[in-house]
Design a protein around this motif. Structure first.
Motif, mmCIF file in Angstrom:
data_model
loop_
_atom_site.group_PDB
_atom_site.id
_atom_site.type_symbol
_atom_site.label_atom_id
_atom_site.label_comp_id
_atom_site.label_asym_id
_atom_site.label_seq_id
_atom_site.Cartn_x
_atom_site.Cartn_y
_atom_site.Cartn_z
ATOM 1 N N LEU A 1 10.965 -7.130 10.853
ATOM 2 C CA LEU A 1 9.540 -7.335 11.076
ATOM 3 C C LEU A 1 8.756 -6.245 10.362
ATOM 4 N N ARG A 2 7.661 -6.615 9.748
ATOM 5 C CA ARG A 2 6.826 -5.631 9.063
ATOM 6 C C ARG A 2 5.360 -6.003 9.223
ATOM 7 N N LEU A 3 4.545 -5.007 9.522
ATOM 8 C CA LEU A 3 3.107 -5.173 9.662
ATOM 9 C C LEU A 3 2.428 -4.238 8.679
ATOM 10 N N ARG A 4 1.505 -4.792 7.884
ATOM 11 C CA ARG A 4 0.794 -3.987 6.893
ATOM 12 C C ARG A 4 -0.705 -4.189 7.060
ATOM 13 N N ILE A 5 -1.439 -3.087 7.139
ATOM 14 C CA ILE A 5 -2.899 -3.106 7.241
ATOM 15 C C ILE A 5 -3.462 -2.303 6.082
ATOM 16 N N SER A 6 -4.357 -2.920 5.295
ATOM 17 C CA SER A 6 -4.926 -2.267 4.123
ATOM 18 C C SER A 6 -6.439 -2.380 4.156
ATOM 19 N N SER A 7 -7.081 -1.470 3.452
ATOM 20 C CA SER A 7 -8.534 -1.468 3.421
ATOM 21 C C SER A 7 -9.031 -0.892 2.108
ATOM 22 N N LEU A 8 -10.004 -1.575 1.500
ATOM 23 C CA LEU A 8 -10.708 -1.054 0.332
ATOM 24 C C LEU A 8 -12.023 -0.493 0.850
ATOM 25 N N SER A 9 -11.967 0.749 1.361
ATOM 26 C CA SER A 9 -13.119 1.344 2.025
ATOM 27 C C SER A 9 -14.247 1.673 1.064
ATOM 28 N N ALA A 10 -13.932 1.848 -0.214
ATOM 29 C CA ALA A 10 -14.923 2.128 -1.247
ATOM 30 C C ALA A 10 -14.413 1.528 -2.550
ATOM 31 N N PRO A 11 -15.314 1.236 -3.508
ATOM 32 C CA PRO A 11 -14.856 0.632 -4.757
ATOM 33 C C PRO A 11 -13.802 1.443 -5.493
ATOM 34 N N SER A 12 -13.698 2.740 -5.184
ATOM 35 C CA SER A 12 -12.737 3.592 -5.884
ATOM 36 C C SER A 12 -11.626 4.114 -4.986
ATOM 37 N N PHE A 13 -11.585 3.693 -3.721
ATOM 38 C CA PHE A 13 -10.603 4.265 -2.789
ATOM 39 C C PHE A 13 -10.075 3.185 -1.862
ATOM 40 N N ALA A 14 -8.736 3.163 -1.686
ATOM 41 C CA ALA A 14 -8.086 2.195 -0.809
ATOM 42 C C ALA A 14 -6.968 2.880 -0.040
ATOM 43 N N THR A 15 -6.697 2.380 1.160
ATOM 44 C CA THR A 15 -5.626 2.918 2.000
ATOM 45 C C THR A 15 -4.780 1.767 2.542
ATOM 46 N N SER A 16 -3.542 2.094 2.913
ATOM 47 C CA SER A 16 -2.645 1.092 3.465
ATOM 48 C C SER A 16 -1.685 1.753 4.442
ATOM 49 N N TYR A 17 -1.403 1.048 5.540
ATOM 50 C CA TYR A 17 -0.497 1.545 6.575
ATOM 51 C C TYR A 17 0.543 0.461 6.866
ATOM 52 N N THR A 18 1.804 0.863 6.937
ATOM 53 C CA THR A 18 2.898 -0.078 7.142
ATOM 54 C C THR A 18 3.766 0.362 8.300
ATOM 55 N N LEU A 19 4.130 -0.588 9.155
ATOM 56 C CA LEU A 19 5.038 -0.344 10.278
ATOM 57 C C LEU A 19 6.086 -1.440 10.276
ATOM 58 N N SER A 20 7.365 -1.068 10.286
ATOM 59 C CA SER A 20 8.437 -2.062 10.207
ATOM 60 C C SER A 20 9.537 -1.745 11.200
ATOM 61 N N ASN A 21 10.321 -2.789 11.515
ATOM 62 C CA ASN A 21 11.453 -2.658 12.425
ATOM 63 C C ASN A 21 12.621 -3.428 11.834
ATOM 64 N N ARG A 22 13.593 -2.700 11.282
ATOM 65 C CA ARG A 22 14.799 -3.290 10.709
ATOM 66 C C ARG A 22 16.034 -2.763 11.442
ATOM 67 N N GLY A 23 15.966 -2.783 12.764
ATOM 68 C CA GLY A 23 17.006 -2.156 13.570
ATOM 69 C C GLY A 23 16.603 -0.751 13.966
ATOM 70 N N PHE A 24 15.697 -0.173 13.205
ATOM 71 C CA PHE A 24 15.096 1.120 13.506
ATOM 72 C C PHE A 24 13.642 1.058 13.048
ATOM 73 N N VAL A 25 12.808 1.840 13.683
ATOM 74 C CA VAL A 25 11.376 1.816 13.398
ATOM 75 C C VAL A 25 11.051 2.824 12.306
ATOM 76 N N ASP A 26 10.349 2.372 11.282
ATOM 77 C CA ASP A 26 9.877 3.262 10.232
ATOM 78 C C ASP A 26 8.538 2.749 9.726
ATOM 79 N N GLY A 27 7.964 3.454 8.782
ATOM 80 C CA GLY A 27 6.669 3.050 8.260
ATOM 81 C C GLY A 27 6.269 3.910 7.086
ATOM 82 N N SER A 28 5.037 3.738 6.646
ATOM 83 C CA SER A 28 4.530 4.505 5.524
ATOM 84 C C SER A 28 3.017 4.546 5.571
ATOM 85 N N ILE A 29 2.471 5.555 4.908
ATOM 86 C CA ILE A 29 1.028 5.724 4.744
ATOM 87 C C ILE A 29 0.774 5.931 3.259
ATOM 88 N N SER A 30 -0.161 5.179 2.706
ATOM 89 C CA SER A 30 -0.412 5.281 1.274
ATOM 90 C C SER A 30 -1.908 5.226 0.992
#
Length: 390
Positions: A25-54
């Motif tokens: 399972l993976r959940l990804r939330i992204s946002s283009l908060s400004a025309p020059s800046f974007a962020t993304s957050y990911t949370l996944s469960n593949r037997g263990f919980v991990d994620g990323s911030i970009s």
């Protein structure tokens, strides 16, 4: 190995045969908060919980649709796409901006960073447009599990339309490489062009297909090893009136690998692909087939029909006045894409399936890997990915 196949831009075949299926399972939330800046957050469960911030920053504003409810799926899903006509590189002086006798224009820059949790692995990317035909790319990764704690890959890319070159250096084993690509046929830098009533600049004598050849050479003085590979590709262009298709042949003489591939857009919403791999030293071979099937949203009364910029105004008026049938509208890609289904299979009975589409305001991907020869465990893995963007 650094494959010449990807350097030739053959993402068409890779998209049909080498697509990634989600795992767990993976959940990804992204946002283009400004025309020059974007962020993304990911949370996944593949037997263990991990994620990323970009995050991503671009000095050149991104004027694109970012809401997942309205974004075009064709901009997100890798599939069969027409290669455009070669574009004449801009003259350097056209990028210059002067004010009071001083040059004030700046080089376009892109920054990207991604932190993986809980491993604390860090990825970074730096892109800088040095000139209209030259791009500098720096890729970095920091991980305690890697030798020396990480590595840096530097690439200098030169695109002159008729031909392209790329020089690369990696701190991992002190790897050095050179790539080259040559497009046969007319040179876009010398082809006369005309301007349409809509302001589009097109060649007066368009080509119907393009033959390209590429090669790469790399060497590591620390490991005292190297490699070489070559590739050739033919693809039809948008001016081609028949079915669009792409053919490619790659050769690695040192390893003895030969790969031939073919992809065709058999209909407005159907694409097929095949690949045959063979090794002259071991006589091992592999055959893989791929399918891509798009589904379009049913056309409703009162819908506004988008019109492609490449069509002459007279044709656009004729389409609207005559009220063509839904079949003809679908053939000309007037309807909005709703979802896509992909499938691949090889001679060993391994199957991969993937469905990607929009459900309300969410982008959903469902995939699975199957192995028909393992009767005790046919389903190897199943995954679900849900994305939301604002």
């Amino acid at each position: 190995m650094l494959p010449a196949l990807s350097f030739l831009g053959l993402t068409v075949i890779e998209a049909l045969l080498d697509f990634q299926t989600p795992h767990g399972l993976r959940l990804r939330i992204s946002s283009l908060s400004a025309p020059s800046f974007a962020t993304s957050y990911t949370l996944s469960n593949r037997g263990f919980v991990d994620g990323s911030i970009s995050f991503l920053y671009s000095s050149l504003p991104m004027r694109i649709s970012s809401q997942s409810s309205i974004i075009d799926l064709r901009n997100l899903v890798r599939g069969y796409r027409h290669l455009p006509e070669l574009r004449r590189p801009d003259e350097t002086y056209l990028w210059e901006i002067w004010q009071a006798g001083r040059r004030i224009d700046k080089k376009d820059t892109l920054l990207y960073g991604r932190l993986y949790l809980p491993t604390s692995t860090l990825e970074a990317l730096y892109l800088r447009r040095i000139s209209p035909s030259r791009l500098l790319r720096l890729s970095c990764v920091s991980d305690s599990a890697l030798p020396n704690g990480g590595s840096i890959l530097a690439q200098l890319q030169n695109d002159h339309a008729k031909y392209s070159t790329e020089y690369l250096f990696s701190t991992d084993s002190c790897l050095m490489g050179l790539r080259g690509l040559y497009n046969f046929g007319l040179d876009p830098r010398t082809i006369p062009r005309t301007t349409t009533p809509r302001g589009n600049v097109i060649p007066t004598d368009p080509q119907f297909g393009r033959l390209s050849a590429g090669a790469e050479l790399y060497f590591s003085p620390l490991n005292k090893s190297g490699g070489v590979s070559t590739a050739i590709r033919f693809t039809t262009l948008p001016s081609h009136t028949g079915f669009p298709y792409t053919m490619a042949l790659t050769l690695n003489p040192l390893m003895g690998n030969i790969s031939s591939s073919y992809a065709v857009k058999a209909g407005s919403d159907v694409a097929l692909s095949s690949r045959f791999d063979f090794n002259i030293y071991s006589y091992e071979s592999d055959v893989q087939l791929g399918l891509e099937l798009w589904r379009r949203k049913p056309l409703e009364s009162g819908d506004t029909l988008p019109v492609e910029d490449t069509e002459p105004p007279a044709l656009q008026e004729s389409v609207l006045e005559n009220k063509l049938t839904k079949d003809l509208l679908q053939q000309n890609n007037f309807q909005e894409v709703d979802s896509v289904f992909k499938a691949r299979v090889n001679q060993h009975g391994k199957i991969g399936v993937l469905w990607e589409g929009r459900i309300k305001d969410l982008l959903v991907s469902i995939g699975a890997d199957l192995n028909l020869k393992r009767r005790d465990n046919i389903i190897g893995s199943v995954g679900l990915e849900v994305s939301y963007s604002s």
